[in-house]
Design an enzyme around this catalytic site. Structure first.
Site, PDB file in Angstrom:
ATOM      1  CG  HIS A  90      13.395  53.211  49.717  1.00 37.14           C
ATOM      2  ND1 HIS A  90      14.077  52.223  49.043  1.00 37.14           N
ATOM      3  CD2 HIS A  90      13.812  54.377  49.173  1.00 37.14           C
ATOM      4  CE1 HIS A  90      14.869  52.784  48.120  1.00 37.14           C
ATOM      5  NE2 HIS A  90      14.727  54.083  48.190  1.00 37.14           N
ATOM      6  CB  CYS A 106      13.134  47.412  45.412  1.00 41.94           C
ATOM      7  SG  CYS A 106      13.843  46.274  46.540  1.00 41.94           S
TER       8      CYS A 106
HETATM    9  C1  CIR Z   1      19.986  51.133  46.945  1.00 39.58           C
HETATM   10  O1  CIR Z   1      20.575  51.382  47.996  1.00 39.58           O
HETATM   11  O2  CIR Z   1      19.497  52.001  46.241  1.00 39.58           O
HETATM   12  C2  CIR Z   1      19.864  49.687  46.496  1.00 39.58           C
HETATM   13  N1  CIR Z   1      21.031  48.967  46.860  1.00 39.58           N
HETATM   14  C3  CIR Z   1      18.637  49.059  47.118  1.00 39.58           C
HETATM   15  C4  CIR Z   1      17.364  49.669  46.641  1.00 39.58           C
HETATM   16  C5  CIR Z   1      16.163  48.997  47.198  1.00 39.58           C
HETATM   17  N2  CIR Z   1      14.991  49.572  46.665  1.00 39.58           N
HETATM   18  C6  CIR Z   1      13.804  49.533  47.238  1.00 39.58           C
HETATM   19  O3  CIR Z   1      13.688  49.042  48.366  1.00 39.58           O
HETATM   20  N3  CIR Z   1      12.796  50.099  46.614  1.00 39.58           N
END
Ligand code: CIR
Length: 254
Positions: free
Chosen positions: A162, A249
């Site tokens: 991201h 996150c």
């Molecule tokens: C994903 O791949 O969506 C989750 N395992 C990790 C999301 C991390 N989110 C973020 O950095 N905002």
């Protein structure tokens, strides 16, 4: 910069290791993850935030990464359309939780957008174009925010999951970011702290009520952040990072 008074987080589910990730870990510990998550929640509380911790969502092993499911501005909360198919549906229960605090707006398909791609700095939003966020989703978000007087620009996300995997605001008109993003024209009005290749995970540092929460184990970045003279808190993120997650996150702050 906005002071936050609340946050929403979600307890990780026991099957968290079935979530999406690019990391090839060989061992997983739910106990370690719960401990890291709990310390994170307690840290936000120690900074003055009232934190609600939602229950795990059956069938959504990535749902504790709540940041991806909404953008919360002072006037409105925008419920996203997560870019990964396995995560579509997580947003419904976040909408219920946020409806108590904000009027809601929604990103509609075929737009897709993850909150991890959205960096708010005062009245401006940087929206990362990534594998999880398309131009339609970014434009929908931008148009909703414009109604409240915000401005926005898109920024390409050349690597990492991201936008906020690679750049975050750390106070005092300063961005903490990768070398790759350092020369982007979108960021030209900011001072920058460039994170070395070896410490790139530390770009995901969270600025909350004038304190900096950073992942433990990145001494060169810590040293650079110390020049800002904000209190620094280091948190062990070893289990969270196995699932491509970081500090931002794990919560929605508002
Ligand atoms: C994903 O791949 O969506 C989750 N395992 C990790 C999301 C991390 N989110 C973020 O950095 N905002």
């Amino acid at each position: 910069m906005t002071q936050f008074s609340r946050a929403i987080a979600r307890k990780p589910a026991e099957n968290y290791a079935q979530g999406l990730t690019t990391v090839q870990a060989t061992t997983y510990s739910y106990d370690a993850l719960l401990k890291q998550h709990q310390t994170y929640v307690e840290t936000l509380r120690s900074l003055g935030l009232e934190v609600s911790v939602l229950d795990p969502l059956p069938g959504f092993p990535d749902a504790y990464f709540v940041e991806d499911t909404a953008i919360v501005a002072p006037e409105v909360a925008i419920i996203t359309k997560p870019g990964a198919i396995s995560r579509q549906g997580e947003e419904a229960s976040i909408a219920d939780a946020l409806a108590v605090y904000r009027p809601l707006a929604y990103i509609q398909s075929p737009g897709m957008l993850d909150g991890g791609d959205v960096l708010m700095v005062d009245r401006h939003f940087f929206i990362g174009m990534s594998q999880r966020t398309n131009l339609d989703g970014a434009t929908q978000l931008g148009q909703i925010l414009e109604q409240y007087g915000y401005t926005w620009t898109t920024v390409p996300v050349p690597s990492g999951l991201h936008l906020k995997s690679s750049v975050n605001y750390v106070g005092q008109q300063t961005l903490l970011l990768t070398e790759e993003l350092a020369e982007r024209p979108e960021f030209k009005n900011f001072s920058t702290i460039i994170v070395s290749k070896l410490e790139e995970y530390a770009c995901n540092t969270l600025y909350v009520n004038d304190s900096l929460i950073m992942p433990a184990g990145f001494p060169a970045t810590r040293q650079q952040l110390e020049t800002l003279n904000s209190p620094i808190i280091e948190l062990d993120m070893s289990e969270v990072c196995k699932m491509d997650g970081g500090l931002t996150c794990l919560s929605l702050r508002f």
